[in-house]
Design an enzyme around this catalytic site. Structure first.
Site, PDB file in Angstrom:
ATOM      1  CB  THR A  20      -0.961   0.020   1.221  1.00 31.01           C
ATOM      2  OG1 THR A  20      -0.174   0.031   2.417  1.00 31.01           O
ATOM      3  CG2 THR A  20      -1.887  -1.178   1.227  1.00 31.01           C
ATOM      4  CE1 TYR A  57       5.958   2.514   2.547  1.00 33.46           C
ATOM      5  CE2 TYR A  57       4.226   0.885   2.765  1.00 33.46           C
ATOM      6  CZ  TYR A  57       5.568   1.203   2.605  1.00 33.46           C
ATOM      7  OH  TYR A  57       6.506   0.196   2.498  1.00 33.46           O
ATOM      8  NE  ARG A 210      11.022   1.285  -7.731  1.00 29.56           N
ATOM      9  CZ  ARG A 210      11.858   0.222  -7.608  1.00 29.56           C
ATOM     10  NH1 ARG A 210      11.582  -0.735  -6.741  1.00 29.56           N
ATOM     11  NH2 ARG A 210      12.934   0.153  -8.340  1.00 29.56           N
ATOM     12  N   GLY A 283       2.106  -4.276  -5.058  1.00 26.77           N
ATOM     13  CA  GLY A 283       1.475  -2.961  -4.896  1.00 26.77           C
ATOM     14  C   GLY A 283       0.406  -2.756  -5.949  1.00 26.77           C
ATOM     15  NE  ARG A 285      -1.059   4.461  -7.967  1.00 28.25           N
ATOM     16  CZ  ARG A 285      -0.403   5.598  -8.006  1.00 28.25           C
ATOM     17  NH1 ARG A 285      -0.630   6.507  -7.080  1.00 28.25           N
ATOM     18  NH2 ARG A 285       0.486   5.844  -8.937  1.00 28.25           N
ATOM     19  CD  GLN A 289      -3.028  -1.005 -10.796  1.00 26.45           C
ATOM     20  OE1 GLN A 289      -2.926  -0.934  -9.562  1.00 26.45           O
ATOM     21  NE2 GLN A 289      -2.410  -0.165 -11.601  1.00 26.45           N
TER      22      GLN A 289
HETATM   23  P1  NAP Z   1       5.371  -2.995  -7.038  1.00 22.11           P
HETATM   24  O1  NAP Z   1       4.522  -3.982  -6.371  1.00 22.11           O
HETATM   25  O2  NAP Z   1       6.660  -3.415  -7.606  1.00 22.11           O
HETATM   26  O3  NAP Z   1       4.561  -2.193  -8.147  1.00 22.11           O
HETATM   27  C1  NAP Z   1       3.380  -1.522  -7.806  1.00 22.11           C
HETATM   28  C2  NAP Z   1       2.846  -0.734  -8.986  1.00 22.11           C
HETATM   29  O4  NAP Z   1       2.778  -1.558 -10.143  1.00 22.11           O
HETATM   30  C3  NAP Z   1       1.441  -0.269  -8.764  1.00 22.11           C
HETATM   31  O5  NAP Z   1       1.387   0.873  -7.971  1.00 22.11           O
HETATM   32  C4  NAP Z   1       0.962  -0.062 -10.186  1.00 22.11           C
HETATM   33  O6  NAP Z   1       1.408   1.192 -10.683  1.00 22.11           O
HETATM   34  C5  NAP Z   1       1.682  -1.147 -10.930  1.00 22.11           C
HETATM   35  N1  NAP Z   1       0.809  -2.307 -11.132  1.00 22.11           N
HETATM   36  C6  NAP Z   1       0.435  -3.246 -10.231  1.00 22.11           C
HETATM   37  N2  NAP Z   1      -0.387  -4.142 -10.785  1.00 22.11           N
HETATM   38  C7  NAP Z   1      -0.551  -3.768 -12.068  1.00 22.11           C
HETATM   39  C8  NAP Z   1      -1.310  -4.278 -13.156  1.00 22.11           C
HETATM   40  N3  NAP Z   1      -2.063  -5.366 -13.040  1.00 22.11           N
HETATM   41  N4  NAP Z   1      -1.237  -3.634 -14.339  1.00 22.11           N
HETATM   42  C9  NAP Z   1      -0.484  -2.531 -14.475  1.00 22.11           C
HETATM   43  N5  NAP Z   1       0.253  -1.986 -13.489  1.00 22.11           N
HETATM   44  C10 NAP Z   1       0.208  -2.603 -12.299  1.00 22.11           C
HETATM   45  O7  NAP Z   1       5.741  -1.769  -6.089  1.00 22.11           O
HETATM   46  P2  NAP Z   1       5.881  -1.379  -4.616  1.00 22.11           P
HETATM   47  O8  NAP Z   1       4.633  -0.684  -4.208  1.00 22.11           O
HETATM   48  O9  NAP Z   1       7.197  -0.696  -4.544  1.00 22.11           O
HETATM   49  O10 NAP Z   1       6.079  -2.709  -3.764  1.00 22.11           O
HETATM   50  C11 NAP Z   1       5.009  -3.437  -3.202  1.00 22.11           C
HETATM   51  C12 NAP Z   1       4.903  -3.190  -1.702  1.00 22.11           C
HETATM   52  O11 NAP Z   1       6.108  -3.568  -1.031  1.00 22.11           O
HETATM   53  C13 NAP Z   1       4.727  -1.713  -1.287  1.00 22.11           C
HETATM   54  O12 NAP Z   1       3.459  -1.221  -1.590  1.00 22.11           O
HETATM   55  C14 NAP Z   1       5.059  -1.813   0.176  1.00 22.11           C
HETATM   56  O13 NAP Z   1       3.978  -2.385   0.885  1.00 22.11           O
HETATM   57  C15 NAP Z   1       6.261  -2.775   0.143  1.00 22.11           C
HETATM   58  N6  NAP Z   1       7.541  -2.029   0.087  1.00 22.11           N
HETATM   59  C16 NAP Z   1       8.319  -2.051   1.215  1.00 22.11           C
HETATM   60  C17 NAP Z   1       9.510  -1.341   1.228  1.00 22.11           C
HETATM   61  C18 NAP Z   1      10.364  -1.372   2.462  1.00 22.11           C
HETATM   62  O14 NAP Z   1      11.316  -0.560   2.556  1.00 22.11           O
HETATM   63  N7  NAP Z   1      10.102  -2.219   3.404  1.00 22.11           N
HETATM   64  C19 NAP Z   1       9.940  -0.635   0.090  1.00 22.11           C
HETATM   65  C20 NAP Z   1       9.133  -0.685  -1.045  1.00 22.11           C
HETATM   66  C21 NAP Z   1       7.945  -1.392  -1.044  1.00 22.11           C
HETATM   67  P3  NAP Z   1       0.390   2.465 -10.740  1.00 22.11           P
HETATM   68  O15 NAP Z   1       0.044   2.738  -9.328  1.00 22.11           O
HETATM   69  O16 NAP Z   1       1.166   3.535 -11.393  1.00 22.11           O
HETATM   70  O17 NAP Z   1      -0.774   2.002 -11.534  1.00 22.11           O
END
Ligand code: NAP
Length: 334
Positions: A20, A57, A210, A283, A285, A289
């Site tokens: 999130t 966040y 991302r 991730g 939103r 997705q």
């Molecule tokens: P991710 O999961 O690598 O990518 C998320 C993004 O991918 C979404 O916001 C969306 O972009 C896009 N997406 C997802 N499903 C999709 C679909 N079906 N079709 C098209 N685009 C799609 O990114 P993340 O948010 O960095 O990582 C996931 C989670 O890990 C985070 O939300 C957080 O909870 C956790 N995290 C933790 C840390 C830490 O330091 N502990 C750091 C980073 C992340 P749009 O929103 O632009 O549509």
């Protein structure tokens, strides 16, 4: 949906968790609260039991949105696993900075519980190591919350193995949270083997790099103002961006040829097949997705395909880069 019991705990949860960070809006060009709540409901409807969040966040916004969504959900609290974090403080002048002092943690957990509208957090991670605060102080603060029942498991995110060893002298660790996806694999060297050896559940974050591995991003994609992908995340800056896009194209072709899947499904399946007890954080939103979730369970990436994936990555991504850009500053560096 594949479910699991987290090692050394009785927490039963799903192997996919909803991430999130983007729902919080900050660093992602803003948030649409109604759409975010619908996404959380869609995730729960599809069998995702785990929601990963952090006060960082959106400065509490993501936690607040989750709290409201859960309040209007028909599920009981015990059917949902909430994973949140501490150790990042903020102020108006400096933004986010590391703070794992006992005083901050005790106030931070209360705000998290209020925002999430609950009286316990299932998995509570230290978000980034604060090297200005003795690790035993942080560990004791977390252990106190654990013994009090305000948290059911302790996680360390972005810690080195040496830092985790020190922390473990004063408190148990049940989980780690590390970046791990097809393009970000440094955790394979030490952190994931450490988690396996010590029987810790590994939360793998940024499963889609991302959004890069969604297959929907092109050279002409426009990101909103304030979205880290617009001018901060180095993977999205030319000429590296083109290398990663080439990799995505070839991975997509491989997924189509071998499995009749797309690159997003391949990337998530690859994450789910990592050794050890792992959870993949995805991730999203927008509710739609999460539609590909149903397509992850009827195929398996064999060893030969694993090698072919590595070959594509080696050949296309000539100048790989990690996630250093994400690391928040220590207080002394402000
Ligand atoms: P991710 O999961 O690598 O990518 C998320 C993004 O991918 C979404 O916001 C969306 O972009 C896009 N997406 C997802 N499903 C999709 C679909 N079906 N079709 C098209 N685009 C799609 O990114 P993340 O948010 O960095 O990582 C996931 C989670 O890990 C985070 O939300 C957080 O909870 C956790 N995290 C933790 C840390 C830490 O330091 N502990 C750091 C980073 C992340 P749009 O929103 O632009 O549509």
């Amino acid at each position: 949906m594949e479910n699991m019991t987290m090692k050394q705990t009785n927490i039963e949860t799903s192997r996919i968790g909803l991430g999130t960070w983007a729902i919080g809006g900050f660093q992602w060009g803003g948030t649409d609260e109604q759409e975010a709540q619908k996404t959380i409901h869609a995730a729960l409807d599809k069998g995702i039991k785990l929601i990963d969040t952090a006060p960082g966040y959106g400065f509490g916004k993501a936690e607040e949105i989750i709290g409201k969504a859960l309040h209007s959900s028909s599920l009981n609290r015990s059917e949902i696993t909430l994973s949140s974090k501490t150790g990042l403080n903020w102020n108006e002048k400096d933004g986010l900075f590391r703070d794992s002092t006992k005083a901050f943690i005790h106030q931070d957990i209360e705000r998290t519980l209020r925002n999430l509208q609950t009286d316990y957090v299932d998995v509570y991670h230290v978000h980034w190591p604060d090297t200005l605060t003795p690790f035993y102080e942080t560990a004791e603060a977390l252990n106190y919350l654990y013994k009090e029942g305000k948290i059911r498991a302790i996680g360390l995110s972005n810690f080195s193995t040496e830092q985790m060893d020190i922390f473990r002298e004063a408190a148990p660790i049940h989980a780690i949270q590390v970046p791990h996806n097809l393009f970000e694999r440094n955790s394979e060297n030490e952190l994931l083997p450490y988690a396996e050896e010590k029987e810790l559940t590994a939360f793998l974050y940024s499963s889609l790099t991302r959004g890069l591995l969604s297959g929907n991003i092109t050279k002409d994609s426009q990101f909103s103002e304030g979205d880290i992908r617009r001018d901060t995340d180095p993977k999205f800056q030319s000429p590296r961006f083109e290398q990663y896009l080439k990799a995505v194209k070839e991975l997509d072709e491989l997924a189509q040829d071998r499995f009749n899947k797309n690159v997003l499904e391949l990337a998530l399946r690859w994450n789910l097949q990592q050794p050890g007890s792992t959870i993949s954080l995805w991730g999203a939103r927008h509710p739609e997705q999460l539609a590909p979730l149903d397509n992850l369970w009827d195929f398996f990436i064999d060893d030969e395909t694993m090698r072919d994936i590595d070959e594509i990555l080696m050949r296309t991504v000539k100048t790989p880069i990690g996630i250093d850009f994400m690391a928040p500053p220590n207080k002394q560096d402000l």
